[in-house]
Each structure stands twice: as C-alpha cells, then as structure tokens.
Design a protein around this motif. Structure first.
Motif, PDB file in Angstrom:
ATOM      1  N   GLU A   1       0.791  -1.100  -0.054  1.00 55.20           N
ATOM      2  CA  GLU A   1       0.166  -0.178  -0.051  1.00 55.20           C
ATOM      3  C   GLU A   1       0.789   1.363  -0.048  1.00 55.20           C
ATOM      4  O   GLU A   1       0.256   2.425  -0.110  1.00 55.20           O
ATOM      5  N   ARG A   2       2.225   0.997  -0.102  1.00 57.86           N
ATOM      6  CA  ARG A   2       2.915   2.557  -0.192  1.00 57.86           C
ATOM      7  C   ARG A   2       2.574   2.971  -1.537  1.00 57.86           C
ATOM      8  O   ARG A   2       2.493   2.569  -2.501  1.00 57.86           O
ATOM      9  N   SER A   3       2.703   4.412  -1.508  1.00 53.39           N
ATOM     10  CA  SER A   3       2.301   5.395  -2.512  1.00 53.39           C
ATOM     11  C   SER A   3       3.337   5.157  -3.412  1.00 53.39           C
ATOM     12  O   SER A   3       3.190   5.574  -4.725  1.00 53.39           O
ATOM     13  N   ASP A   4       4.627   4.941  -3.166  1.00 57.03           N
ATOM     14  CA  ASP A   4       5.770   4.867  -4.006  1.00 57.03           C
ATOM     15  C   ASP A   4       5.799   3.815  -4.536  1.00 57.03           C
ATOM     16  O   ASP A   4       6.440   2.856  -4.204  1.00 57.03           O
ATOM     17  N   LYS A   5       5.183   3.325  -5.763  1.00 57.98           N
ATOM     18  CA  LYS A   5       5.340   2.171  -6.162  1.00 57.98           C
ATOM     19  C   LYS A   5       6.887   1.726  -6.787  1.00 57.98           C
ATOM     20  O   LYS A   5       6.949   0.261  -6.801  1.00 57.98           O
ATOM     21  N   GLN A   6       7.316   2.492  -7.081  1.00 61.38           N
ATOM     22  CA  GLN A   6       8.899   2.152  -7.393  1.00 61.38           C
ATOM     23  C   GLN A   6       9.531   1.380  -6.308  1.00 61.38           C
ATOM     24  O   GLN A   6      10.443   0.677  -6.332  1.00 61.38           O
ATOM     25  N   ALA A   7       9.394   1.887  -5.059  1.00 63.51           N
ATOM     26  CA  ALA A   7       9.661   1.684  -3.777  1.00 63.51           C
ATOM     27  C   ALA A   7       9.114   0.015  -3.708  1.00 63.51           C
ATOM     28  O   ALA A   7      10.058  -1.032  -3.165  1.00 63.51           O
ATOM     29  N   VAL A   8       7.832  -0.137  -3.915  1.00 63.02           N
ATOM     30  CA  VAL A   8       7.389  -1.570  -3.664  1.00 63.02           C
ATOM     31  C   VAL A   8       8.173  -2.389  -4.642  1.00 63.02           C
ATOM     32  O   VAL A   8       8.540  -3.765  -4.338  1.00 63.02           O
ATOM     33  N   LEU A   9       8.526  -1.987  -5.733  1.00 58.32           N
ATOM     34  CA  LEU A   9       9.205  -2.904  -6.752  1.00 58.32           C
ATOM     35  C   LEU A   9      10.651  -3.253  -6.178  1.00 58.32           C
ATOM     36  O   LEU A   9      11.159  -4.353  -6.463  1.00 58.32           O
ATOM     37  N   ASN A  10      11.248  -2.045  -5.638  1.00 55.75           N
ATOM     38  CA  ASN A  10      12.755  -2.317  -5.194  1.00 55.75           C
ATOM     39  C   ASN A  10      12.522  -3.432  -3.977  1.00 55.75           C
ATOM     40  O   ASN A  10      13.382  -4.319  -3.876  1.00 55.75           O
ATOM     41  N   ILE A  11      11.684  -3.374  -3.167  1.00 51.80           N
ATOM     42  CA  ILE A  11      11.476  -4.391  -2.085  1.00 51.80           C
ATOM     43  C   ILE A  11      11.153  -5.695  -2.637  1.00 51.80           C
ATOM     44  O   ILE A  11      11.619  -6.521  -2.345  1.00 51.80           O
ATOM     45  N   ALA A  12      10.275  -5.859  -3.623  1.00 48.56           N
ATOM     46  CA  ALA A  12      10.028  -7.297  -4.225  1.00 48.56           C
ATOM     47  C   ALA A  12      11.350  -7.741  -4.877  1.00 48.56           C
ATOM     48  O   ALA A  12      11.582  -8.999  -4.756  1.00 48.56           O
ATOM     49  N   ALA A  13      12.252  -6.860  -5.334  1.00 49.71           N
ATOM     50  CA  ALA A  13      13.640  -7.124  -6.013  1.00 49.71           C
ATOM     51  C   ALA A  13      14.510  -7.758  -4.802  1.00 49.71           C
ATOM     52  O   ALA A  13      15.022  -8.837  -5.023  1.00 49.71           O
ATOM     53  N   ALA A  14      14.359  -7.142  -3.451  1.00 51.05           N
ATOM     54  CA  ALA A  14      14.875  -7.627  -2.433  1.00 51.05           C
ATOM     55  C   ALA A  14      14.717  -9.267  -2.143  1.00 51.05           C
ATOM     56  O   ALA A  14      15.311  -9.962  -1.696  1.00 51.05           O
ATOM     57  N   PHE A  15      13.322  -9.521  -2.132  1.00 50.06           N
ATOM     58  CA  PHE A  15      12.858 -10.632  -1.775  1.00 50.06           C
ATOM     59  C   PHE A  15      13.230 -11.687  -2.858  1.00 50.06           C
ATOM     60  O   PHE A  15      13.684 -12.695  -2.334  1.00 50.06           O
ATOM     61  N   GLN A  16      13.099 -11.243  -4.227  1.00 49.40           N
ATOM     62  CA  GLN A  16      13.558 -11.942  -4.893  1.00 49.40           C
ATOM     63  C   GLN A  16      15.018 -12.539  -4.847  1.00 49.40           C
ATOM     64  O   GLN A  16      15.376 -13.635  -5.250  1.00 49.40           O
ATOM     65  N   TYR A  17      15.871 -11.451  -4.670  1.00 46.17           N
ATOM     66  CA  TYR A  17      17.207 -11.691  -4.301  1.00 46.17           C
ATOM     67  C   TYR A  17      17.533 -12.837  -3.300  1.00 46.17           C
ATOM     68  O   TYR A  17      18.516 -13.628  -3.292  1.00 46.17           O
ATOM     69  N   ALA A  18      16.597 -12.743  -2.314  1.00 49.79           N
ATOM     70  CA  ALA A  18      16.705 -13.488  -1.123  1.00 49.79           C
ATOM     71  C   ALA A  18      16.098 -14.751  -1.335  1.00 49.79           C
ATOM     72  O   ALA A  18      16.011 -15.712  -0.431  1.00 49.79           O
ATOM     73  N   GLU A  19      15.829 -15.157  -2.519  1.00 51.05           N
ATOM     74  CA  GLU A  19      15.140 -16.462  -2.937  1.00 51.05           C
ATOM     75  C   GLU A  19      13.725 -16.561  -2.312  1.00 51.05           C
ATOM     76  O   GLU A  19      13.463 -17.646  -1.909  1.00 51.05           O
ATOM     77  N   ARG A  20      13.104 -15.577  -2.172  1.00 55.67           N
ATOM     78  CA  ARG A  20      11.805 -15.760  -1.315  1.00 55.67           C
ATOM     79  C   ARG A  20      10.390 -15.547  -2.438  1.00 55.67           C
ATOM     80  O   ARG A  20       9.709 -14.704  -2.360  1.00 55.67           O
ATOM     81  N   ALA A  21      10.578 -16.421  -3.184  1.00 59.04           N
ATOM     82  CA  ALA A  21       9.400 -16.354  -4.455  1.00 59.04           C
ATOM     83  C   ALA A  21       8.135 -16.383  -3.887  1.00 59.04           C
ATOM     84  O   ALA A  21       7.159 -15.692  -4.503  1.00 59.04           O
ATOM     85  N   GLU A  22       7.773 -17.083  -2.700  1.00 60.61           N
ATOM     86  CA  GLU A  22       6.406 -16.948  -2.247  1.00 60.61           C
ATOM     87  C   GLU A  22       5.909 -15.374  -1.926  1.00 60.61           C
ATOM     88  O   GLU A  22       4.845 -15.157  -1.987  1.00 60.61           O
ATOM     89  N   ASP A  23       6.850 -14.745  -0.856  1.00 59.90           N
ATOM     90  CA  ASP A  23       6.906 -13.677  -0.598  1.00 59.90           C
ATOM     91  C   ASP A  23       6.505 -12.727  -1.824  1.00 59.90           C
ATOM     92  O   ASP A  23       5.957 -11.561  -1.554  1.00 59.90           O
ATOM     93  N   VAL A  24       7.494 -12.794  -2.764  1.00 61.34           N
ATOM     94  CA  VAL A  24       7.227 -11.877  -4.075  1.00 61.34           C
ATOM     95  C   VAL A  24       5.887 -12.094  -4.670  1.00 61.34           C
ATOM     96  O   VAL A  24       5.442 -10.905  -4.924  1.00 61.34           O
TER      97      VAL A  24
END
Length: 279
Positions: A246-269
């Motif tokens: 729900e963050r208004s900065d959608k680029q920040a949301v994508l950056n966070i999703a990338a961090a979970f992807q890098y940590a191999e947390r596909a379910e959380d992504v």
C-alpha cells in the motif's frame, strides 16, 4: 562553484534532530551540483518528486536512494577533475546519518498502551479485538477499502504457539556465539510482537506490523518477514507484506520485491506483487 539558487525551504520545527541532520547533509551535497534537480534525479534513477521530498524532510530515504543520490553528485564532481567543491561527507557517513534518523523515527512512533482509550478508527490500522480469531481490520476513511486481505487472521493456534514459546526457558547467549533458531539477520521487533500477541494486545501488534511495512528498508523487510515466518507467524508476515503493497511510491514496492527475489523468497514476492495490484 555550488549551485546558485534561492534559499532552501525551512524545515518543519517538529522534525526530529537526527532526521534534520540527514536532510541538512543531503542539501549540502545537492549544493555541490550545478545541475537541475531533475537531471540529478535522472542520473541517479530517482523520481524527482521523491528526491524533493527527501531534501525537504518529508520522508526518510531508503538506503539505495541515498547511495544513488550520493553517486550522482560524486560522479559529477569527479568529472570536473578537481575544479569543483569537496564532498561534505563520505557515503558511509551519509548512510550512518540515515540509520540514526531511522532509529529516532521509530523511537518517536507512539505505541498505544494497554488500558488506554481505543484508537480512533481513522487514526491507524489495527486488529479487531471483538473476535477470538483476530482479524486485521482497516480504518474507516483510509485510501483503500481493505487494509489486509480478507480471511487473513491470526488464529488461536498461532497464539497458543506464542504462549508456549514464552513458557520455555531460553538460556542467554554466550559471548559472540550466534543464537541458533533465529533468522539472520534478526528482526529486533519480533520479541515485542510475540509479547503483544501473548498478552492479547492485538491492536498494538497490528500497529507494529503496519508501521514495519511502511517504514523498513528492503533488507530490513526481508528480515522482518523471515522472522515472522520462522516463528510460525505466517499471518503476521503477510500483514507486513500487505502494508508494503500500500506504499504510495510504487517504485519502492518494486525495489522491495526485488530484495525478496534476491533472497530467493519467491512466495513472498508473489504475495507482495499480487497485493500491490489491488492498490
């Protein structure tokens, strides 16, 4: 020479001291550049409005945004081959100011105490205390119709696990030996969360999870969600991810999703991106 522009906008009088020091250092760095703010933002892959917010104390930047801004200014000064001003700080010093601002910001966040009057419905998200299975409840008047996905509850079994874990004595850590059984890096608020749940302070638990999703950096969020899942609090982990979506900065949301992807947390992504599509 430094940029020739008008005077900086006055910072809010109630801005915490650590955040004020961070903003003042960011402004000193900005003053080293001859370029427009749009050019600086573009070279650092930043959104101009987001950079403006950081320079005016509206919000604390994420660590990658601080690094990108510093690099944009540093690269420009290197291109002048010593003819420009010296940088007022190093990247490590700037990141430390950002860390201190974040710590003070979290310390300033009010947490309702047990026995106090209920929080207004539009003041912050909370757990509903009216049911044995604690549902995440959205405040009226919020930007979205639901704060958390329907059907996502902290079950009685989850609370029983928390209570059982609190009854098991745990010896203190010895020396510098890492503590086993905890996610690495550890989320420092996990103990507070489990205490809230065990004591039936579901409103406080909901506020803690919501603020975690709104304020933590990508690396900190990976640790927080991992800690919740490792402790058997899957509902709490998904509450944090929903708050992130729900963050208004959608680029920040994508950056966070990338961090979970890098940590191999596909379910959380997958959960995060699915939740973000609804906002």
């Amino acid at each position: 020479m430094p940029r020739l522009t008008g005077k900086w906008k006055d910072l809010p009088t109630d801005l915490p001291s650590a955040h004020r020091e961070l903003v003042e250092m960011l402004r000193r760095l900005r003053d080293c550049s001859h370029r427009s703010q749009a050019d600086i933002a573009s070279s650092g892959f930043l959104v101009e409005s987001t950079l403006s917010n950081h320079l005016n104390g509206v919000r604390i930047p994420e660590e990658p945004q601080v690094s990108a801004f510093f690099k944009a200014i540093s690269d420009e000064l290197k291109g002048r081959k010593g003819e420009g001003p010296e940088l007022p700080c190093s990247l490590d010093e700037l990141l430390e100011l950002r860390r201190l601002a974040r710590v003070q910001h979290c310390a300033c966040v009010p947490h309702p105490q047990a026995g106090t009057a209920p929080v207004a419905a539009d003041a912050s998200p909370a757990f509903s205390d009216s049911r044995p299975a604690m549902k995440f409840a959205a405040p009226r008047g919020s930007r979205t119709r639901r704060r958390f996905p329907p059907g996502k509850t902290i079950s009685r079994l989850t609370r029983q696990r928390v209570l059982a874990r609190r009854q098991v004595p745990v010896p203190p850590a010895e020396g510098d030996r890492p503590r086993t059984g905890l996610p690495a890096p550890d989320w420092t608020e996990l103990e507070t969360l489990t205490a809230f749940l065990a004591d039936g302070r579901s409103r406080d638990a909901g506020l803690l999870l919501w603020r975690a999703g709104r304020t933590l950096s990508p690396v900190e969020l990976v640790a927080a969600v991992g800690a919740c899942r490792a402790a058997g609090l899957a509902d709490a982990a998904e509450a944090v991810l929903t708050s992130v979506s729900e963050r208004s900065d959608k680029q920040a949301v994508l950056n966070i999703a990338a961090a979970f992807q890098y940590a191999e947390r596909a379910e959380d992504v997958a959960f995060l991106l699915s939740a973000a599509q609804g906002h």
